[in-house]
Write an enzyme that holds these catalytic residues in place. Structure first.
Site, PDB file in Angstrom:
ATOM      1  N   LYS A 112     -18.587   5.456  46.884  1.00  0.00           N
ATOM      2  CA  LYS A 112     -17.278   4.814  47.095  1.00  0.00           C
ATOM      3  C   LYS A 112     -16.482   4.767  45.802  1.00  0.00           C
ATOM      4  O   LYS A 112     -15.293   5.097  45.762  1.00  0.00           O
ATOM      5  CB  LYS A 112     -17.456   3.391  47.617  1.00  0.00           C
ATOM      6  CG  LYS A 112     -16.168   2.557  47.562  1.00  0.00           C
ATOM      7  CD  LYS A 112     -16.367   1.135  47.989  1.00  0.00           C
ATOM      8  CE  LYS A 112     -16.932   0.223  46.984  1.00  0.00           C
ATOM      9  NZ  LYS A 112     -16.001  -0.311  45.981  1.00  0.00           N
ATOM     10  N   ASN A 113     -17.133   4.381  44.715  1.00  0.00           N
ATOM     11  CA  ASN A 113     -16.414   4.167  43.453  1.00  0.00           C
ATOM     12  C   ASN A 113     -16.068   5.454  42.720  1.00  0.00           C
ATOM     13  O   ASN A 113     -15.413   5.420  41.687  1.00  0.00           O
ATOM     14  CB  ASN A 113     -17.203   3.211  42.562  1.00  0.00           C
ATOM     15  CG  ASN A 113     -17.177   1.814  43.148  1.00  0.00           C
ATOM     16  OD1 ASN A 113     -16.389   1.528  44.063  1.00  0.00           O
ATOM     17  ND2 ASN A 113     -18.028   0.951  42.655  1.00  0.00           N
TER      18      ASN A 113
ATOM     19  N   CYS B 194      -9.478 -11.939  44.189  1.00  0.00           N
ATOM     20  CA  CYS B 194     -10.808 -11.356  44.383  1.00  0.00           C
ATOM     21  C   CYS B 194     -11.859 -12.439  44.195  1.00  0.00           C
ATOM     22  O   CYS B 194     -11.773 -13.243  43.280  1.00  0.00           O
ATOM     23  CB  CYS B 194     -11.036 -10.234  43.370  1.00  0.00           C
ATOM     24  SG  CYS B 194     -12.669  -9.543  43.531  1.00  0.00           S
TER      25      CYS B 194
ATOM     26  N   ARG C  28      -9.816 -10.739  37.596  1.00  0.00           N
ATOM     27  CA  ARG C  28      -9.587  -9.276  37.552  1.00  0.00           C
ATOM     28  C   ARG C  28      -8.141  -8.904  37.220  1.00  0.00           C
ATOM     29  O   ARG C  28      -7.442  -8.302  38.045  1.00  0.00           O
ATOM     30  CB  ARG C  28     -10.050  -8.626  38.837  1.00  0.00           C
ATOM     31  CG  ARG C  28     -11.537  -8.876  39.109  1.00  0.00           C
ATOM     32  CD  ARG C  28     -12.055  -8.176  40.329  1.00  0.00           C
ATOM     33  NE  ARG C  28     -12.236  -6.747  40.131  1.00  0.00           N
ATOM     34  CZ  ARG C  28     -12.751  -5.930  41.065  1.00  0.00           C
ATOM     35  NH1 ARG C  28     -13.076  -6.416  42.234  1.00  0.00           N
ATOM     36  NH2 ARG C  28     -12.906  -4.650  40.833  1.00  0.00           N
TER      37      ARG C  28
ATOM     38  N   ASP D  67     -22.985  -4.100  39.934  1.00  0.00           N
ATOM     39  CA  ASP D  67     -22.927  -3.903  41.386  1.00  0.00           C
ATOM     40  C   ASP D  67     -24.301  -3.929  42.047  1.00  0.00           C
ATOM     41  O   ASP D  67     -24.398  -3.825  43.269  1.00  0.00           O
ATOM     42  CB  ASP D  67     -22.215  -2.582  41.716  1.00  0.00           C
ATOM     43  CG  ASP D  67     -20.744  -2.628  41.331  1.00  0.00           C
ATOM     44  OD1 ASP D  67     -20.111  -1.560  41.286  1.00  0.00           O
ATOM     45  OD2 ASP D  67     -20.234  -3.725  41.049  1.00  0.00           O
TER      46      ASP D  67
ATOM     47  N   ARG E 279     -16.996  -2.181  53.864  1.00  0.00           N
ATOM     48  CA  ARG E 279     -16.155  -1.595  52.828  1.00  0.00           C
ATOM     49  C   ARG E 279     -16.904  -0.580  51.981  1.00  0.00           C
ATOM     50  O   ARG E 279     -16.333   0.328  51.410  1.00  0.00           O
ATOM     51  CB  ARG E 279     -15.618  -2.697  51.905  1.00  0.00           C
ATOM     52  CG  ARG E 279     -14.654  -3.667  52.545  1.00  0.00           C
ATOM     53  CD  ARG E 279     -14.034  -4.534  51.487  1.00  0.00           C
ATOM     54  NE  ARG E 279     -13.833  -3.728  50.289  1.00  0.00           N
ATOM     55  CZ  ARG E 279     -14.219  -4.145  49.071  1.00  0.00           C
ATOM     56  NH1 ARG E 279     -14.804  -5.300  48.912  1.00  0.00           N
ATOM     57  NH2 ARG E 279     -14.010  -3.370  48.028  1.00  0.00           N
TER      58      ARG E 279
END
Ligand code: EPZ
Length: 425
Positions: free
Chosen positions: A30-31, A123, A128, A313, A405
């Site tokens: 995803k990233n 968030c 952030r 993460d 997500r």
């Protein structure tokens, strides 16, 4: 991220206690996919991405780009991008749902000479700010100001000019913005204190295949010489090291034996060492790893760091493992100031965790108990799934729109390994 529009009342139910066995194939990252997709704003002569993960976030980015005028068609994990941006304003409705939308700012500015992007929404894991992205645009000669909730950036007729970008803090997203915004700028750009996550290296690799002149990516100093144009490119997205790490921990949670395929073990080197210290046996092959965990995990302290250190993460997922360890451990979170939202939910399941100044102290318990819990963000949701796989009885996990997500077909992948898992309203 408070994605109100995507909230669904679906829940996941897991009955724990099964030893997970078998193979799991990892999806594209995803990233890596999100910044790569924004390249469609500057790669207008033909651009295809393969190994694309089908996630709520990548679908959202696809809609955001389509609204800007980039047609994109999905087929069997491949996305073809056509056209050039027609407008310079990104949609508030979409941007407020996903922080990574800020990544369209640089490529849109480079392509249109001006860009209007709404400020990203709040968030759960931290404030952030986006000041480092603004620093990038200004260092490349843009005029930037805020108005009615938008960031507005523009350059004069002479266009973007190469410059010095000296980051006061390491940021993945801002490093990606700096690379994408300077590849077509006139002259040389030097990026100091750059992040070097594998997803950034993948972004640069794609641009280099399109003819960009980028040197030193994967280190803290990157030199970019602007080029006049970029060529058509087909790029395969790098595997998702965070998804792979999550499944590796699933083996540790369930005394399992899992073969994790379609990955690059090198991207998880530090993490795999830690997992080995907790007692899991790890066999590494070229594109796969085998994780065998025959006993209760042992405690091992970690501090989250930028790459190649322990990834933030995987912090929440690792905490689930430490919550059943045969002793006590510390976890220090250094990247985000509010990334312990999973703790109160793990406590509901019988974990023993206390928090003080960004440090969680975990005293491992013999057994977790299935409970009703609520996910607050993407990685917290995976932490609760992992805890439920080890828990006695059935857990009911709410807030799973967060999970969608970033994890593709998670129930299928887990049930193929033997997990008792189902999704329902
Ligand atoms: C990327 O976020 C990832 N997201 C995050 O993954 C990941 O946690 C993070 O990098 C760190 O590895 C994507 O790639 C889409 P940062 P990013 O800029 O780029 C501060 C997941 O679970 N900062 O490296 O937003 C910031 O507040 C997600 O998949 C500023 O102060 O992270 C944070 O404390 C969550 N000013 C730190 O830097 C800025 O302008 C690192 O953030 C930008 C960031």
């Amino acid at each position: 991220m408070n994605d109100f529009s995507n909230e669904s009342n679906e829940k996941i139910f897991i009955t724990g206690g099964t030893q997970l066995q078998g193979n799991v194939r990892i999806s594209g990252a995803k990233n890596a996919a999100l910044p790569l997709m924004t390249l469609s704003l500057i790669l207008n002569k033909g651009f295809t991405l393969s190994n694309m993960p089908d996630l709520a976030d990548t679908r959202l980015m696809s809609n955001l780009l389509a609204e800007l005028g980039i047609n994109n068609s999905w087929k069997f994990g491949k996305v073809n991008f056509h056209g050039a941006p027609k407008i310079n304003e990104a949609s508030y409705e979409l941007v407020r749902q996903m922080r990574a939308s800020i990544l369209v700012l640089g490529p849109l500015l480079a392509s249109k000479g001006s860009a209007r992007v709404p400020l990203p929404g709040g968030c759960a894991i931290g404030t952030r700010p986006i000041d480092l992205h603004v620093l990038v645009m200004e260092a490349l000669g843009a005029n930037v100001y805020y108005d009615s909730g938008f960031i507005i950036a523009s350059v004069g007729s002479e266009g973007l000019k190469g410059g010095l970008i000296d980051f006061p803090k390491v940021s993945v997203g801002a490093t990606e913005s700096a690379i994408m915004t300077s590849v077509l700028a006139k002259g040389k750009t030097t990026i100091i204190n750059a992040a070097h996550e594998p997803e950034i290296v993948d972004l640069a690799k794609c641009l280099i295949s399109a003819g960009a002149d980028i040197n030193g990516v994967g280190t803290s100093t990157i030199i970019i010489n602007g080029v006049n144009e970029l060529n058509p490119v087909d790029h395969e997205i790098v595997p998702d090291r965070i998804e792979a790490g999550s499944f590796a921990i699933a083996s540790g949670m369930t005394k399992g034996n899992i073969e994790i395929t379609h990955i690059r073990p090198k991207d998880l080197e530090f993490f795999l060492k830690v997992l080995n210290y907790t007692g899991s046996e790890i066999k590494i092959d070229t594109n796969s790893i085998n994780i065998t965990s025959s006993k209760r995990p042992e405690p091992y302290d970690i501090v989250t760091q930028t790459h190649p250190g322990f990834p933030t993460d995987l912090q929440a997922q690792y905490m689930a493992l430490m919550s059943i360890a045969s002793g006590s451990a510390f976890i220090k979170e250094t990247i985000f100031e509010n990334r312990f939202m999973h703790v109160p939910e793990l406590l509901r399941m019988g974990a023993n965790i206390s928090i003080k100044n960004q440090i969680a102290s975990i005293i491992g318990v013999k057994e977790l108990k299935g409970s009703k819990v609520m996910a607050s963000d993407l990685r917290a949701s995976m932490s609760l799934i992992l805890a439920a796989l080890a828990a006695l009885g059935t857990s009911e996990i709410d807030g799973i729109h967060h999970l969608d997500r970033g994890y593709e077909k998670i129930e299928d992948k887990l049930s193929n390994l033997g997990a008792i898992i189902r999704r329902s309203k």
